[in-house]
Design a protein around this motif. Structure first.
Motif, short mmCIF file in Angstrom:
data_model
loop_
_atom_site.label_atom_id
_atom_site.label_comp_id
_atom_site.label_asym_id
_atom_site.label_seq_id
_atom_site.Cartn_x
_atom_site.Cartn_y
_atom_site.Cartn_z
N ASP A 10 25.23 -38.01 6.24
CA ASP A 10 24.11 -38.22 5.33
C ASP A 10 22.54 -37.32 5.28
O ASP A 10 22.67 -36.13 6.58
CB ASP A 10 23.52 -40.25 5.76
CG ASP A 10 22.86 -40.36 7.02
OD1 ASP A 10 23.15 -38.49 8.09
OD2 ASP A 10 22.44 -41.65 8.02
N ASP A 27 24.02 -35.44 -3.76
CA ASP A 27 24.39 -36.89 -4.03
C ASP A 27 25.52 -37.40 -2.60
O ASP A 27 25.11 -38.58 -3.36
CB ASP A 27 24.57 -36.36 -5.90
CG ASP A 27 23.58 -36.34 -6.51
OD1 ASP A 27 22.63 -36.16 -5.77
OD2 ASP A 27 24.28 -35.98 -7.13
N PHE A 67 23.14 -39.56 0.19
CA PHE A 67 22.17 -40.52 -0.38
C PHE A 67 22.89 -41.74 -1.24
O PHE A 67 24.12 -41.63 -1.84
CB PHE A 67 21.28 -40.27 -1.63
CG PHE A 67 20.51 -39.15 -1.17
CD1 PHE A 67 19.07 -39.00 -0.20
CD2 PHE A 67 20.65 -37.18 -1.68
CE1 PHE A 67 18.71 -37.86 0.18
CE2 PHE A 67 19.41 -36.48 -1.13
CZ PHE A 67 18.74 -36.78 0.27
N GLU A 110 21.83 -45.45 -5.86
CA GLU A 110 20.85 -46.13 -6.77
C GLU A 110 19.90 -45.56 -6.72
O GLU A 110 18.67 -45.11 -7.71
CB GLU A 110 20.60 -47.40 -6.28
CG GLU A 110 20.78 -47.74 -5.40
CD GLU A 110 20.92 -48.30 -4.03
OE1 GLU A 110 20.76 -48.08 -2.92
OE2 GLU A 110 22.49 -47.47 -3.75
N TYR A 111 20.00 -44.36 -5.58
CA TYR A 111 18.59 -42.99 -5.78
C TYR A 111 17.82 -42.91 -6.89
O TYR A 111 19.01 -41.36 -7.60
CB TYR A 111 18.13 -41.95 -3.78
CG TYR A 111 18.46 -43.53 -3.20
CD1 TYR A 111 18.30 -44.60 -2.52
CD2 TYR A 111 17.45 -42.90 -1.77
CE1 TYR A 111 18.12 -45.51 -2.07
CE2 TYR A 111 17.48 -43.06 -0.95
CZ TYR A 111 17.67 -44.29 -0.36
OH TYR A 111 17.14 -45.17 0.29
N THR A 112 16.98 -42.89 -7.59
CA THR A 112 16.20 -41.54 -8.38
C THR A 112 15.73 -40.94 -7.05
O THR A 112 15.87 -40.15 -6.24
CB THR A 112 14.71 -42.65 -9.17
OG1 THR A 112 13.95 -42.16 -7.63
CG2 THR A 112 15.38 -43.52 -9.65
N SER A 140 13.12 -38.71 -7.20
CA SER A 140 11.87 -39.11 -6.91
C SER A 140 11.99 -39.58 -5.30
O SER A 140 11.36 -39.57 -3.86
CB SER A 140 10.93 -39.45 -6.85
OG SER A 140 10.83 -41.00 -7.75
N GLU A 141 13.43 -40.66 -4.78
CA GLU A 141 13.82 -41.79 -4.24
C GLU A 141 14.10 -40.45 -3.01
O GLU A 141 14.38 -40.70 -1.60
CB GLU A 141 14.07 -42.54 -4.09
CG GLU A 141 13.12 -44.02 -4.81
CD GLU A 141 13.93 -44.73 -5.04
OE1 GLU A 141 13.69 -46.13 -4.82
OE2 GLU A 141 15.14 -44.80 -5.42
N LYS A 142 14.57 -40.37 -3.04
CA LYS A 142 15.96 -39.08 -2.99
C LYS A 142 14.62 -37.63 -2.14
O LYS A 142 14.65 -37.36 -0.28
CB LYS A 142 16.84 -38.04 -3.94
CG LYS A 142 18.11 -38.73 -3.95
CD LYS A 142 19.25 -37.77 -5.07
CE LYS A 142 19.78 -38.98 -5.61
NZ LYS A 142 20.66 -38.15 -6.67
N ARG A 144 12.83 -39.60 0.96
CA ARG A 144 13.93 -39.97 2.39
C ARG A 144 13.78 -38.53 2.92
O ARG A 144 14.57 -38.44 3.63
CB ARG A 144 15.18 -40.21 1.05
CG ARG A 144 15.99 -40.85 2.63
CD ARG A 144 15.82 -42.16 3.07
NE ARG A 144 16.89 -42.19 4.23
CZ ARG A 144 16.26 -41.86 5.58
NH1 ARG A 144 15.00 -41.82 5.73
NH2 ARG A 144 16.92 -42.40 6.31
#
Length: 184
Positions: free
Chosen positions: A97, A150, A153, A156-158, A160-162, A165
């Protein structure tokens, strides 16, 4: 002299035709790995784009590799990923991850420290400075935007969330308290 050249070209032509017909993925993998990036898109891409998968840091290797019934493109084909960064990413594999990605890259960077003299309050002290990494936030931003990360992650992550994170994982790997203000 001409007969020997004709025989050599005929044998090479026959071998290529045989391999392309009976082992098309392996043949295309060899052709794409040994061709220049510009020529791949000019000459070969229209013939092989249907069975070439996009780069993925968990599965992409140094060249075009056969993966099941498709060929996986290397991450070095993403514009902005230089040879040093690509080598560093490959050397730190495998990743599970984004946390393991950041931890392994940070460990590889710290594994090559440099000893320097630093003046602190008028006294010279020897300080260990971690080594530099070719993989910086700009390159990771390019990898995230291109979709090469991708699989690290949750689906469902957008975008900006990626990125956020990744910043949290970088802080955890380096021991920092909170993510800095970085621009992608």
């Amino acid at each position: 002299f001409n007969l020997s050249h004709a025989v050599c070209y005929a044998l090479v032509g026959y071998a290529c035709a045989f391999l392309k017909h009976y082992y098309p993925l392996e043949w295309w993998s060899a052709v794409l790995t040994n061709e220049e990036k510009k020529k791949i898109f000019e000459k070969h891409w229209r013939h092989c784009k249907a069975f070439v998968l996009p780069p993925d840091l968990q599965f992409s290797g140094a060249g075009f590799d056969v993966e099941g019934t498709k060929i996986r493109m290397p991450a070095s084909f993403i514009q902005g990923i230089g040879p040093k960064a690509h080598e560093e990413i490959l050397a730190a594999r495998p990743y599970t991850d984004v946390d393991s990605f950041c931890r392994r890259l940070y460990e590889n960077r710290v594994a090559q420290p440099v000893q320097t003299e630093k003046t602190v309050k008028g006294e010279k002290k020897l300080v260990w400075v971690p080594g530099r990494s070719a993989v910086h936030m700009g390159i990771v931003g390019t990898l995230i935007l291109s979709g090469a990360m991708d699989s690290m992650f949750p689906p469902e992550y957008t975008l900006s969330e990626k990125i956020f994170r990744y910043q949290l994982a970088t802080c955890a790997a380096s021991g920092a308290r909170r993510p800095g203000k970085s621009k992608v």
